[in-house]
Design a protein around this motif. Structure first.
Motif, PDB file in Angstrom:
ATOM      1  N   ASP A  94       6.950   5.687   8.951  1.00  0.00           N
ATOM      2  CA  ASP A  94       5.975   6.134   9.960  1.00  0.00           C
ATOM      3  C   ASP A  94       4.952   7.080   9.345  1.00  0.00           C
ATOM      4  N   ALA A  95       5.423   7.987   8.487  1.00  0.00           N
ATOM      5  CA  ALA A  95       4.520   8.954   7.869  1.00  0.00           C
ATOM      6  C   ALA A  95       3.555   8.274   6.901  1.00  0.00           C
ATOM      7  N   GLN A  96       4.054   7.340   6.111  1.00  0.00           N
ATOM      8  CA  GLN A  96       3.183   6.648   5.159  1.00  0.00           C
ATOM      9  C   GLN A  96       2.188   5.736   5.877  1.00  0.00           C
ATOM     10  N   ARG A  97       2.638   5.106   6.932  1.00  0.00           N
ATOM     11  CA  ARG A  97       1.731   4.232   7.677  1.00  0.00           C
ATOM     12  C   ARG A  97       0.606   5.031   8.334  1.00  0.00           C
ATOM     13  N   ALA A  98       0.915   6.248   8.742  1.00  0.00           N
ATOM     14  CA  ALA A  98      -0.089   7.101   9.376  1.00  0.00           C
ATOM     15  C   ALA A  98      -1.109   7.629   8.371  1.00  0.00           C
ATOM     16  N   ASP A  99      -0.783   7.582   7.097  1.00  0.00           N
ATOM     17  CA  ASP A  99      -1.694   8.051   6.056  1.00  0.00           C
ATOM     18  C   ASP A  99      -2.696   6.941   5.746  1.00  0.00           C
ATOM     19  N   THR A 100      -3.882   7.050   6.289  1.00  0.00           N
ATOM     20  CA  THR A 100      -4.887   5.993   6.126  1.00  0.00           C
ATOM     21  C   THR A 100      -5.519   5.994   4.736  1.00  0.00           C
ATOM     22  N   THR A 101      -5.246   7.023   3.949  1.00  0.00           N
ATOM     23  CA  THR A 101      -5.797   7.076   2.599  1.00  0.00           C
ATOM     24  C   THR A 101      -4.934   6.300   1.610  1.00  0.00           C
ATOM     25  N   PHE A 102      -3.621   6.531   1.635  1.00  0.00           N
ATOM     26  CA  PHE A 102      -2.735   5.913   0.657  1.00  0.00           C
ATOM     27  C   PHE A 102      -1.845   4.815   1.239  1.00  0.00           C
ATOM     28  N   GLY A 103      -1.398   4.963   2.484  1.00  0.00           N
ATOM     29  CA  GLY A 103      -0.478   3.979   3.040  1.00  0.00           C
ATOM     30  C   GLY A 103       0.856   3.999   2.320  1.00  0.00           C
ATOM     31  N   TYR A 104       1.409   2.825   2.021  1.00  0.00           N
ATOM     32  CA  TYR A 104       2.697   2.731   1.330  1.00  0.00           C
ATOM     33  C   TYR A 104       2.584   3.329  -0.066  1.00  0.00           C
ATOM     34  N   THR A 105       3.475   4.257  -0.395  1.00  0.00           N
ATOM     35  CA  THR A 105       3.438   4.912  -1.705  1.00  0.00           C
ATOM     36  C   THR A 105       4.739   4.734  -2.481  1.00  0.00           C
ATOM     37  N   GLY A 106       5.517   3.734  -2.119  1.00  0.00           N
ATOM     38  CA  GLY A 106       6.760   3.476  -2.841  1.00  0.00           C
ATOM     39  C   GLY A 106       6.536   2.631  -4.080  1.00  0.00           C
ATOM     40  N   MET A 107       7.631   2.147  -4.667  1.00  0.00           N
ATOM     41  CA  MET A 107       7.567   1.337  -5.876  1.00  0.00           C
ATOM     42  C   MET A 107       7.101  -0.076  -5.556  1.00  0.00           C
ATOM     43  N   VAL A 108       6.392  -0.672  -6.505  1.00  0.00           N
ATOM     44  CA  VAL A 108       5.892  -2.040  -6.366  1.00  0.00           C
ATOM     45  C   VAL A 108       6.147  -2.805  -7.660  1.00  0.00           C
ATOM     46  N   VAL A 109       6.272  -4.120  -7.521  1.00  0.00           N
ATOM     47  CA  VAL A 109       6.388  -5.017  -8.670  1.00  0.00           C
ATOM     48  C   VAL A 109       5.256  -6.028  -8.582  1.00  0.00           C
ATOM     49  N   GLY A 110       4.583  -6.249  -9.698  1.00  0.00           N
ATOM     50  CA  GLY A 110       3.541  -7.265  -9.759  1.00  0.00           C
ATOM     51  C   GLY A 110       3.861  -8.288 -10.829  1.00  0.00           C
ATOM     52  N   ILE A 111       3.905  -9.561 -10.454  1.00  0.00           N
ATOM     53  CA  ILE A 111       4.192 -10.647 -11.392  1.00  0.00           C
ATOM     54  C   ILE A 111       3.097 -11.700 -11.259  1.00  0.00           C
ATOM     55  N   ALA A 112       2.521 -12.117 -12.371  1.00  0.00           N
ATOM     56  CA  ALA A 112       1.478 -13.135 -12.349  1.00  0.00           C
ATOM     57  C   ALA A 112       2.068 -14.489 -11.955  1.00  0.00           C
ATOM     58  N   ALA A 113       1.211 -15.364 -11.447  1.00  0.00           N
ATOM     59  CA  ALA A 113       1.655 -16.692 -11.039  1.00  0.00           C
ATOM     60  C   ALA A 113       2.298 -17.452 -12.192  1.00  0.00           C
ATOM     61  N   ASN A 114       1.864 -17.169 -13.421  1.00  0.00           N
ATOM     62  CA  ASN A 114       2.419 -17.880 -14.575  1.00  0.00           C
ATOM     63  C   ASN A 114       3.731 -17.270 -15.074  1.00  0.00           C
ATOM     64  N   GLY A 115       4.204 -16.200 -14.414  1.00  0.00           N
ATOM     65  CA  GLY A 115       5.487 -15.603 -14.780  1.00  0.00           C
ATOM     66  C   GLY A 115       5.399 -14.335 -15.607  1.00  0.00           C
ATOM     67  N   THR A 116       4.187 -13.885 -15.957  1.00  0.00           N
ATOM     68  CA  THR A 116       4.053 -12.633 -16.693  1.00  0.00           C
ATOM     69  C   THR A 116       4.349 -11.460 -15.770  1.00  0.00           C
ATOM     70  N   TRP A 117       5.290 -10.610 -16.177  1.00  0.00           N
ATOM     71  CA  TRP A 117       5.649  -9.414 -15.390  1.00  0.00           C
ATOM     72  C   TRP A 117       4.606  -8.348 -15.686  1.00  0.00           C
ATOM     73  N   ARG A 118       3.647  -8.159 -14.775  1.00  0.00           N
ATOM     74  CA  ARG A 118       2.497  -7.309 -15.049  1.00  0.00           C
ATOM     75  C   ARG A 118       2.798  -5.819 -14.922  1.00  0.00           C
ATOM     76  N   TYR A 119       3.480  -5.409 -13.860  1.00  0.00           N
ATOM     77  CA  TYR A 119       3.737  -3.981 -13.713  1.00  0.00           C
ATOM     78  C   TYR A 119       4.910  -3.685 -12.800  1.00  0.00           C
ATOM     79  N   TYR A 120       5.443  -2.476 -12.981  1.00  0.00           N
ATOM     80  CA  TYR A 120       6.477  -1.896 -12.117  1.00  0.00           C
ATOM     81  C   TYR A 120       6.154  -0.411 -12.046  1.00  0.00           C
ATOM     82  N   SER A 121       5.599   0.021 -10.923  1.00  0.00           N
ATOM     83  CA  SER A 121       5.135   1.395 -10.767  1.00  0.00           C
ATOM     84  C   SER A 121       5.134   1.734  -9.276  1.00  0.00           C
ATOM     85  N   SER A 122       4.867   2.998  -9.001  1.00  0.00           N
ATOM     86  CA  SER A 122       4.649   3.395  -7.604  1.00  0.00           C
ATOM     87  C   SER A 122       3.166   3.182  -7.283  1.00  0.00           C
ATOM     88  N   THR A 123       2.842   3.194  -6.013  1.00  0.00           N
ATOM     89  CA  THR A 123       1.454   2.950  -5.617  1.00  0.00           C
ATOM     90  C   THR A 123       0.641   4.208  -5.496  1.00  0.00           C
TER      91      THR A 123
END
Length: 251
Positions: A221-250
């Motif tokens: 609820d607190a993160q959703r109410a923050d219109t500047t940052f929103g979700y600030t937890g950890m994220v994983v990004g993987i390219a369509a071809n399978g390259t693991w691009r990143y693992y970081s917080s937002t």
């Protein structure tokens, strides 16, 4: 400029280029040998194995992709070490031990990303430090904004509060992804989808991270109410071809 996001679709707007970081990784390991006890009988000279010396055979969980796409991927490295006290100790210290993904492993709209996600979840679920380090090194993954190497991020036992193994299994196995940014021919698939601009105010996306245990309801609820940052937890990004691009917080 904000990224164009299509939930489980194909992105069209390029994200900022991430510096490739290729690091050399070396595996280390050892195999223990069972002790053999020789029992000499006075009359017959019989040789016996001491009871309980037979080596046990260990197994690791494998991940299966959905029937409609992708391929089954196991831990990187292609080998399984014999179980020993060290393996048991590190497994006990791994935050992913005992976690069960809510969705099929390899949950992604692109086959390459699904296979990579399956490999990551399989290695993390098995508390396989060597496997995770190899996957990150092979892709040149940006870890924690580039502040750590694979050896630092995935060292076992995990540092207090650094539950990277459990976070990876939970994000990739218990939240749905969305495509956000990257080139048209190789877009980035992002977990959880609530981290993407177009889904930052989506009720179902926020409920998903709460149900998965990534955030408490109050935190969500607190993160959703923050219109500047929103979700600030950890994220994983993987390219369509399978390259693991990143693992970081937002944040």
């Amino acid at each position: 400029m904000s990224d164009h996001v299509i939930d489980l679709g194909v992105g069209t707007t390029a994200e900022p280029t991430r510096q490739e970081r290729r690091r050399q990784w070396a595996r280390t390991g050892g195999v223990g040998a069972g002790a053999v006890v020789l029992v000499a009988a006075l009359a017959f000279g019989v040789v016996q194995l001491a009871p309980g010396q037979a080596d046990a055979v260990g197994t690791r969980p494998t991940a299966t992709l959905p029937a409609d796409g992708g391929s089954t991927a196991g831990p990187a490295g292609g080998s399984t070490a014999e179980p020993n006290d060290t393996v048991n100790d590190t497994a006990a210290a791994c935050s992913a031990a005992g976690l069960e993904p809510l969705y099929p492993t390899g949950n992604a709209p692109h086959e390459g990303a699904a296979a990579a996600a399956a490999s990551i979840v399989t290695a993390a679920s098995a508390c396989d430090a060597d496997g995770l380090m190899a996957l990150a090194a092979d892709s040149g993954t940006e870890l924690l904004f580039g502040s750590e190497t694979p050896e630092q991020t995935f060292a076992l036992p995990e540092a207090e509060g650094a539950d990277h193994y459990g976070i990876l299994v939970t994000l990739l196995g218990s939240t749905r992804p969305a495509v956000a940014g990257g080139p048209e021919d190789n877009p980035t698939v992002v977990w959880p989808r609530v981290a993407t601009p177009e889904l930052r105010d989506d009720d179902a996306a926020w409920q998903e991270v709460v149900d998965a245990g990534i955030l408490t309801q109050e935190e969500a609820d607190a993160q959703r109410a923050d219109t500047t940052f929103g979700y600030t937890g950890m994220v994983v990004g993987i390219a369509a071809n399978g390259t693991w691009r990143y693992y970081s917080s937002t944040d």
